[in-house]
Write an enzyme that holds these catalytic residues in place. Sequence first.
Site, mmCIF file in Angstrom:
data_model
loop_
_atom_site.group_PDB
_atom_site.id
_atom_site.type_symbol
_atom_site.label_atom_id
_atom_site.label_comp_id
_atom_site.label_asym_id
_atom_site.label_seq_id
_atom_site.Cartn_x
_atom_site.Cartn_y
_atom_site.Cartn_z
ATOM 1 N N GLU A 82 -20.814 -11.653 -87.492
ATOM 2 C CA GLU A 82 -22.229 -12.014 -87.666
ATOM 3 C C GLU A 82 -22.724 -11.880 -89.095
ATOM 4 O OE1 GLU A 82 -23.920 -10.250 -83.418
ATOM 5 O OE2 GLU A 82 -23.755 -8.943 -85.155
ATOM 6 N N PRO A 83 -22.233 -12.681 -90.005
ATOM 7 C CA PRO A 83 -22.711 -12.564 -91.383
ATOM 8 C C PRO A 83 -24.123 -13.125 -91.548
ATOM 9 C CG PRO A 83 -21.266 -14.454 -91.192
ATOM 10 C CD PRO A 83 -21.245 -13.766 -89.849
ATOM 11 N N CYS A 100 -51.614 -4.089 -105.599
ATOM 12 C CA CYS A 100 -52.327 -2.892 -106.021
ATOM 13 C C CYS A 100 -51.544 -1.659 -105.635
ATOM 14 C CB CYS A 100 -53.706 -2.860 -105.394
ATOM 15 S SG CYS A 100 -54.798 -3.978 -106.221
ATOM 16 N N GLU A 101 -50.474 -1.422 -106.350
ATOM 17 C CA GLU A 101 -49.630 -0.287 -106.066
ATOM 18 C C GLU A 101 -48.660 -0.124 -107.231
ATOM 19 O OE1 GLU A 101 -48.502 -0.027 -102.047
ATOM 20 O OE2 GLU A 101 -46.666 1.073 -102.463
ATOM 21 N N TYR A 117 -33.078 -11.604 -96.560
ATOM 22 C CA TYR A 117 -33.998 -10.465 -96.435
ATOM 23 C C TYR A 117 -35.126 -10.486 -97.482
ATOM 24 C CZ TYR A 117 -30.071 -9.052 -93.568
ATOM 25 O OH TYR A 117 -29.070 -9.043 -92.640
HETATM 26 N N1 LLP Z 1 -25.473 -8.009 -87.018
HETATM 27 C C1 LLP Z 1 -26.290 -6.975 -86.782
HETATM 28 C C2 LLP Z 1 -26.290 -6.353 -85.450
HETATM 29 C C3 LLP Z 1 -27.135 -6.492 -87.792
HETATM 30 O O1 LLP Z 1 -27.917 -5.459 -87.543
HETATM 31 C C4 LLP Z 1 -27.130 -7.128 -89.060
HETATM 32 C C5 LLP Z 1 -28.020 -6.669 -90.124
HETATM 33 C C6 LLP Z 1 -26.265 -8.225 -89.266
HETATM 34 C C7 LLP Z 1 -25.441 -8.631 -88.215
HETATM 35 C C8 LLP Z 1 -26.191 -8.973 -90.559
HETATM 36 O O2 LLP Z 1 -25.773 -8.167 -91.596
HETATM 37 P P1 LLP Z 1 -25.463 -8.789 -93.041
HETATM 38 O O3 LLP Z 1 -24.235 -9.673 -92.918
HETATM 39 O O4 LLP Z 1 -26.633 -9.573 -93.464
HETATM 40 O O5 LLP Z 1 -25.219 -7.613 -93.901
HETATM 41 N N2 LLP Z 1 -33.031 -5.438 -94.902
HETATM 42 C C9 LLP Z 1 -31.766 -4.985 -95.462
HETATM 43 C C10 LLP Z 1 -30.589 -5.421 -94.605
HETATM 44 C C11 LLP Z 1 -30.697 -4.989 -93.176
HETATM 45 C C12 LLP Z 1 -29.543 -5.457 -92.331
HETATM 46 C C13 LLP Z 1 -29.842 -5.259 -90.883
HETATM 47 N N3 LLP Z 1 -28.829 -5.704 -89.997
HETATM 48 C C14 LLP Z 1 -31.644 -5.498 -96.875
HETATM 49 O O6 LLP Z 1 -32.562 -6.170 -97.339
HETATM 50 O O7 LLP Z 1 -30.653 -5.218 -97.566
#
Ligand code: LLP
Length: 445
Positions: free
Chosen positions: A290-291, A361-362, A390
């Site tokens: 799941e990328p 404002c922070e 994100y």
């Molecule tokens: N699968 C599940 C169950 C997840 O919780 C996530 C991400 C992904 C797949 C995808 O992960 P990725 O390949 O994008 O690393 N807000 C944070 C990242 C939070 C990720 C949450 N879960 C940031 O901005 O770095």
Amino acid sequence: MGFYGTMRINEKGHLEIGGCDTVDLARVYGTPLYVMDEAAIRQECRAFRRALESRHADSEVIYAGKAFSTMAMCRIADEEGLGLDVASGGEIVTALKAGFPAERIYFHGNNKSRADLEMALRARIGRFMVDNLYELEMLHDLARQLRVKAHVDFRVTPGVEAHTHEYIRTGQLDSKFGLGLQNGQAMMAVEKALAMDGIVVHGLHCHIGSQIFELESFKVACEIMMDFIAKVRRETGFTCEELNLGGGLGVRYVESDVRASVEDYASLVIDALYRKAREHNLPVPRLLVEPGRYIVGQAGTTLYTVGSIKDIPGIRKYVAVDGGYTDNPRVALYGARYHVIVANKANYDPVELVTIAGRCCESGDMLAWDVRLPRLEPGDILAFLTTGAYHYSMSSNYNRFARPAVVFVRDGEADLVVERESYEDVAAHDRIPQRLLKHHLASVR
Ligand code: LLP
């Protein structure tokens, strides 16, 4: 930092993405603006699929929509043959409205609401990624009521915690997500589900972290999960048909990051998968990943316009732009760092050290500390790279700023995929109780 995707500097010395001059994009669509390189997104989808399918035909790449969920992105994921991981009812509705096939949707969450589960069941989505027993029972109950089957994978915590450059194996499973593997919770959930007539169990899932460069951690997670699949078969007779290893592959934000290799990742994980299958005499399960960030992260760029500049001689020069925390909370949340280019002066040499401030404002609303850039003046266009994942999905209306627009660029054409919000939009859901209306007192007198 080297350019990614279709990014280049054009004849005018401006930053160009997808054949579009970013200075023109800023003028036409306004700033802040999220620009997504469509060809780059498609290329990552294909590279991911190729890396997996060439080694294990029975694989599926599932795009993690939380990174960037919009209807246009769902169309691309569908066209490229990816599945879709959704984290909420909102992401499900977005996908369905875009015509994304329900059977390729995987529904995640540690506290899914009954209403969302029911909506997803009625829509016949492919998988419920069951996180806990509370959810399992609710789902079973709903499935029986609706006379349908709920197809599930269980999210388990394998006890591998990955950080950017390291990983640790933890005995204790201190996470809000998933069923503990070592403490028997996961096994109990599988046993329970196998006895439920409204539930069809397909397999197991784990997700060990995000922005990971230490590929070894994925291998260890895969091994632990395969050992558990063998244990499940010994104890229940049930053979898991699919294993989902979550997302997490790291991308490049600044010069010192080296983008993880999807080929190395696939070969490491799939070797482990086959080795463990042989060791336990198990059929090799369908492999799912799941990328999110890896698919869209580097394809995104945020454009800002420079406004006020505050020089505190001997201390620091603050350059304020027309965005900030509201379109990029990652600096404040995670101390994230970015590579910055002056889009209209892309060929100029860096001459000064500046700090890019947001407009909220922070005091903590900063976008980049101490970056070396050409001399800046009001009206210059700044491009922050690697903002595809994100950023739009985590944007907010703090201070009641309106959220930016998103454009997809490709072959010299730009298409608006999310309209810029107006201030009217921002206030659109507000209601004033009768008794607080400005002329209320006068009217009742
Ligand atoms: N699968 C599940 C169950 C997840 O919780 C996530 C991400 C992904 C797949 C995808 O992960 P990725 O390949 O994008 O690393 N807000 C944070 C990242 C939070 C990720 C949450 N879960 C940031 O901005 O770095």
